[in-house]
Design an enzyme around this catalytic site. Structure first.
Site, mmCIF file in Angstrom:
data_model
loop_
_atom_site.group_PDB
_atom_site.id
_atom_site.type_symbol
_atom_site.label_atom_id
_atom_site.label_comp_id
_atom_site.label_asym_id
_atom_site.label_seq_id
_atom_site.Cartn_x
_atom_site.Cartn_y
_atom_site.Cartn_z
ATOM 1 N N ARG A 120 0.824 -1.198 0.000
ATOM 2 C CA ARG A 120 0.000 0.000 0.000
ATOM 3 C C ARG A 120 0.871 1.268 0.000
ATOM 4 O O ARG A 120 0.371 2.363 -0.199
ATOM 5 C CB ARG A 120 -0.787 -0.062 1.283
ATOM 6 C CG ARG A 120 -2.150 0.486 1.452
ATOM 7 C CD ARG A 120 -3.144 0.238 0.426
ATOM 8 N NE ARG A 120 -4.460 0.399 0.948
ATOM 9 C CZ ARG A 120 -5.311 -0.612 1.159
ATOM 10 N NH1 ARG A 120 -4.972 -1.830 0.869
ATOM 11 N NH2 ARG A 120 -6.512 -0.365 1.631
ATOM 12 N N ARG A 159 -21.980 -1.664 -1.703
ATOM 13 C CA ARG A 159 -21.290 -2.934 -1.433
ATOM 14 C C ARG A 159 -21.850 -3.634 -0.190
ATOM 15 O O ARG A 159 -22.102 -3.011 0.834
ATOM 16 C CB ARG A 159 -19.798 -2.685 -1.221
ATOM 17 C CG ARG A 159 -19.104 -3.950 -0.709
ATOM 18 C CD ARG A 159 -17.633 -3.926 -0.810
ATOM 19 N NE ARG A 159 -17.033 -2.779 -0.140
ATOM 20 C CZ ARG A 159 -15.756 -2.454 -0.269
ATOM 21 N NH1 ARG A 159 -14.971 -3.162 -1.048
ATOM 22 N NH2 ARG A 159 -15.269 -1.415 0.362
ATOM 23 N N ARG A 192 -19.636 -2.752 5.306
ATOM 24 C CA ARG A 192 -18.385 -2.512 6.040
ATOM 25 C C ARG A 192 -18.418 -1.166 6.762
ATOM 26 O O ARG A 192 -18.935 -0.188 6.234
ATOM 27 C CB ARG A 192 -17.207 -2.525 5.057
ATOM 28 C CG ARG A 192 -16.678 -3.906 4.836
ATOM 29 C CD ARG A 192 -15.678 -4.011 3.731
ATOM 30 N NE ARG A 192 -14.664 -2.961 3.673
ATOM 31 C CZ ARG A 192 -13.682 -2.958 2.786
ATOM 32 N NH1 ARG A 192 -13.557 -3.945 1.911
ATOM 33 N NH2 ARG A 192 -12.783 -1.995 2.763
HETATM 34 P P1 AP5 Z 1 -8.948 -3.071 1.944
HETATM 35 O O1 AP5 Z 1 -9.829 -4.143 2.422
HETATM 36 O O2 AP5 Z 1 -7.730 -3.461 1.149
HETATM 37 O O3 AP5 Z 1 -9.887 -2.074 1.140
HETATM 38 P P2 AP5 Z 1 -9.637 -1.112 -0.112
HETATM 39 O O4 AP5 Z 1 -8.362 -1.097 -0.826
HETATM 40 O O5 AP5 Z 1 -10.118 0.168 0.452
HETATM 41 O O6 AP5 Z 1 -10.463 -1.776 -1.235
HETATM 42 P P3 AP5 Z 1 -11.908 -2.233 -1.135
HETATM 43 O O7 AP5 Z 1 -12.023 -3.602 -0.575
HETATM 44 O O8 AP5 Z 1 -12.735 -1.161 -0.439
HETATM 45 O O9 AP5 Z 1 -12.390 -2.176 -2.646
HETATM 46 P P4 AP5 Z 1 -12.175 -3.155 -3.869
HETATM 47 O O10 AP5 Z 1 -11.373 -2.433 -4.885
HETATM 48 O O11 AP5 Z 1 -11.727 -4.502 -3.436
HETATM 49 O O12 AP5 Z 1 -13.689 -3.202 -4.375
HETATM 50 P P5 AP5 Z 1 -14.785 -4.381 -4.444
HETATM 51 O O13 AP5 Z 1 -14.365 -5.443 -5.360
HETATM 52 O O14 AP5 Z 1 -15.223 -4.726 -3.072
HETATM 53 O O15 AP5 Z 1 -8.425 -2.178 3.150
HETATM 54 C C1 AP5 Z 1 -9.263 -1.720 4.176
HETATM 55 C C2 AP5 Z 1 -8.431 -0.983 5.226
HETATM 56 O O16 AP5 Z 1 -7.477 -1.881 5.840
HETATM 57 C C3 AP5 Z 1 -7.567 0.162 4.729
HETATM 58 O O17 AP5 Z 1 -8.306 1.367 4.623
HETATM 59 C C4 AP5 Z 1 -6.474 0.223 5.826
HETATM 60 O O18 AP5 Z 1 -6.965 0.853 6.994
HETATM 61 C C5 AP5 Z 1 -6.231 -1.232 6.135
HETATM 62 N N1 AP5 Z 1 -5.152 -1.835 5.308
HETATM 63 C C6 AP5 Z 1 -5.295 -2.922 4.501
HETATM 64 N N2 AP5 Z 1 -4.128 -3.221 3.903
HETATM 65 C C7 AP5 Z 1 -3.237 -2.304 4.333
HETATM 66 C C8 AP5 Z 1 -1.862 -2.069 4.051
HETATM 67 N N3 AP5 Z 1 -1.180 -2.850 3.200
HETATM 68 N N4 AP5 Z 1 -1.239 -1.013 4.643
HETATM 69 C C9 AP5 Z 1 -1.902 -0.224 5.498
HETATM 70 N N5 AP5 Z 1 -3.212 -0.381 5.810
HETATM 71 C C10 AP5 Z 1 -3.878 -1.417 5.236
HETATM 72 O O19 AP5 Z 1 -15.945 -3.577 -5.195
HETATM 73 C C11 AP5 Z 1 -16.654 -2.531 -4.573
HETATM 74 C C12 AP5 Z 1 -18.167 -2.687 -4.879
HETATM 75 O O20 AP5 Z 1 -18.400 -2.472 -6.287
HETATM 76 C C13 AP5 Z 1 -18.742 -4.071 -4.563
HETATM 77 O O21 AP5 Z 1 -20.007 -3.921 -4.025
HETATM 78 C C14 AP5 Z 1 -18.819 -4.767 -5.930
HETATM 79 O O22 AP5 Z 1 -19.881 -5.692 -5.995
HETATM 80 C C15 AP5 Z 1 -19.060 -3.597 -6.874
HETATM 81 N N6 AP5 Z 1 -18.431 -3.778 -8.164
HETATM 82 C C16 AP5 Z 1 -17.205 -4.332 -8.411
HETATM 83 N N7 AP5 Z 1 -16.929 -4.327 -9.724
HETATM 84 C C17 AP5 Z 1 -18.004 -3.712 -10.331
HETATM 85 C C18 AP5 Z 1 -18.329 -3.378 -11.694
HETATM 86 N N8 AP5 Z 1 -17.489 -3.677 -12.693
HETATM 87 N N9 AP5 Z 1 -19.485 -2.737 -11.956
HETATM 88 C C19 AP5 Z 1 -20.346 -2.422 -10.948
HETATM 89 N N10 AP5 Z 1 -20.122 -2.732 -9.633
HETATM 90 C C20 AP5 Z 1 -18.967 -3.368 -9.334
#
Ligand code: AP5
Length: 249
Positions: A120, A159, A192
């Site tokens: 990250r 989501r 979430r």
């Molecule tokens: P983390 O869980 O990694 O969350 P993020 O990067 O914020 O990513 P998300 O899970 O929110 O989104 P995504 O891109 O996976 O989207 P999704 O597929 O769900 O991290 C959470 C927290 O943990 C961080 O903020 C931090 O505090 C901590 N953390 C974790 N790792 C860390 C690190 N390495 N260093 C420091 N801190 C760390 O899709 C989103 C939605 O859209 C879903 O509902 C899905 O159904 C929908 N969707 C998906 N694709 C489409 C499409 N093509 N069209 C329409 N809808 C769609």
């Protein structure tokens, strides 16, 4: 191949073993998924895990799993990490790195890996590079998903995630067959905590500040694969397979 593979060793740490061991594949894929929160990395990781046989390793899922553990089981660093996460801030690098190092067995897995949410920061990327070099493992590529911010915010607000197997749905674009119930394991679907608007704003800022510079790091390393995240999950998945030259995988 199982739609949802067991990830106990990743989610619970080295004391746990996976019920469904990875299949040894001739071609173990080792990939990183990059992109802003909500761009759809987790959704693509689920599709890629099923097709390529590699395990979906999300650092966010490890923290969320820890949140369900008894408070007395948490180390002080992990308890502090959960507070950062609730606010939408990044967890400090030393905590994240210690957690990943404990799970190095998952990086060695014969089925390969799909790292989601790690690295990250550039410091985490440098530490991962050193870890993989020590293990004689080579990264195949870094998938960088790109999407306009308005679309990202709408994806996050709809989501819902399974509290049990962590499968991801969307109220309108990927609804479950029965409202509020996971299609895969029957678990309850939850929103979430960090998808609240005030946390989403902090996460976007943290992404711009700390994670966006990673694209340059991996471009210079010759590993970056930019992919448009517009369209349906299936369209993006096909784009990803084409970019990987993995259509027949
Ligand atoms: P983390 O869980 O990694 O969350 P993020 O990067 O914020 O990513 P998300 O899970 O929110 O989104 P995504 O891109 O996976 O989207 P999704 O597929 O769900 O991290 C959470 C927290 O943990 C961080 O903020 C931090 O505090 C901590 N953390 C974790 N790792 C860390 C690190 N390495 N260093 C420091 N801190 C760390 O899709 C989103 C939605 O859209 C879903 O509902 C899905 O159904 C929908 N969707 C998906 N694709 C489409 C499409 N093509 N069209 C329409 N809808 C769609």
């Amino acid at each position: 191949m199982e739609a949802q593979r067991d990830r106990s060793a990743w989610l619970k740490g080295p004391s746990a073993t996976c019920r469904v061991p990875a299949h040894e594949t001739e071609r173990p894929w080792r990939l990183i998924l990059l992109g802003a929160p909500g761009v759809g990395k987790g959704t693509q990781a689920q599709l890629l895990a099923d097709r390529l046989g590699a395990c979906h390793l999300s650092t966010g899922d490890v923290f969320r799993a820890a949140k369900c553990a008894e408070e007395k089981e948490l180390s002080p660093a992990m308890a502090a990490a959960l507070d950062y996460m609730r606010r939408g801030e990044l967890v400090p690098d030393p905590t994240v790195l210690a957690m990943v190092k404990e799970r190095v067995g998952c990086l060695r897995c014969r089925g390969g890996f799909l790292l989601d949410g790690f690295p990250r920061t550039v410091a985490q990327a440098e530490a991962l590079r050193d870890l993989l070099t020590r293990e004689s493992l080579e990264l195949d590529g870094v998938l960088d998903y790109e999407l306009p911010i308005d679309e990202i915010v709408s994806r996050l607000s709809g989501r819902r995630t399974c509290g049990s197997c962590k499968a991801v749905f969307h109220l309108t674009t990927m609804p479950p067959k029965v409202a509020g119930v996971c299609d895969h394991c029957g678990g309850a679907l939850l929103q979430r905590e960090d998808d609240r608007p005030e946390s989403v704003r902090v996460r976007m800022e943290a992404y711009a500040r700390s994670t966006a510079p990673l694209t340059e790091f991996y471009r210079q390393a010759g590993k970056l694969i930019p992919i448009s995240a517009e369209g349906s999950p299936e369209e993006i998945f096909q784009r990803t397979l084409t970019a990987l030259g993995a259509k027949g995988a």
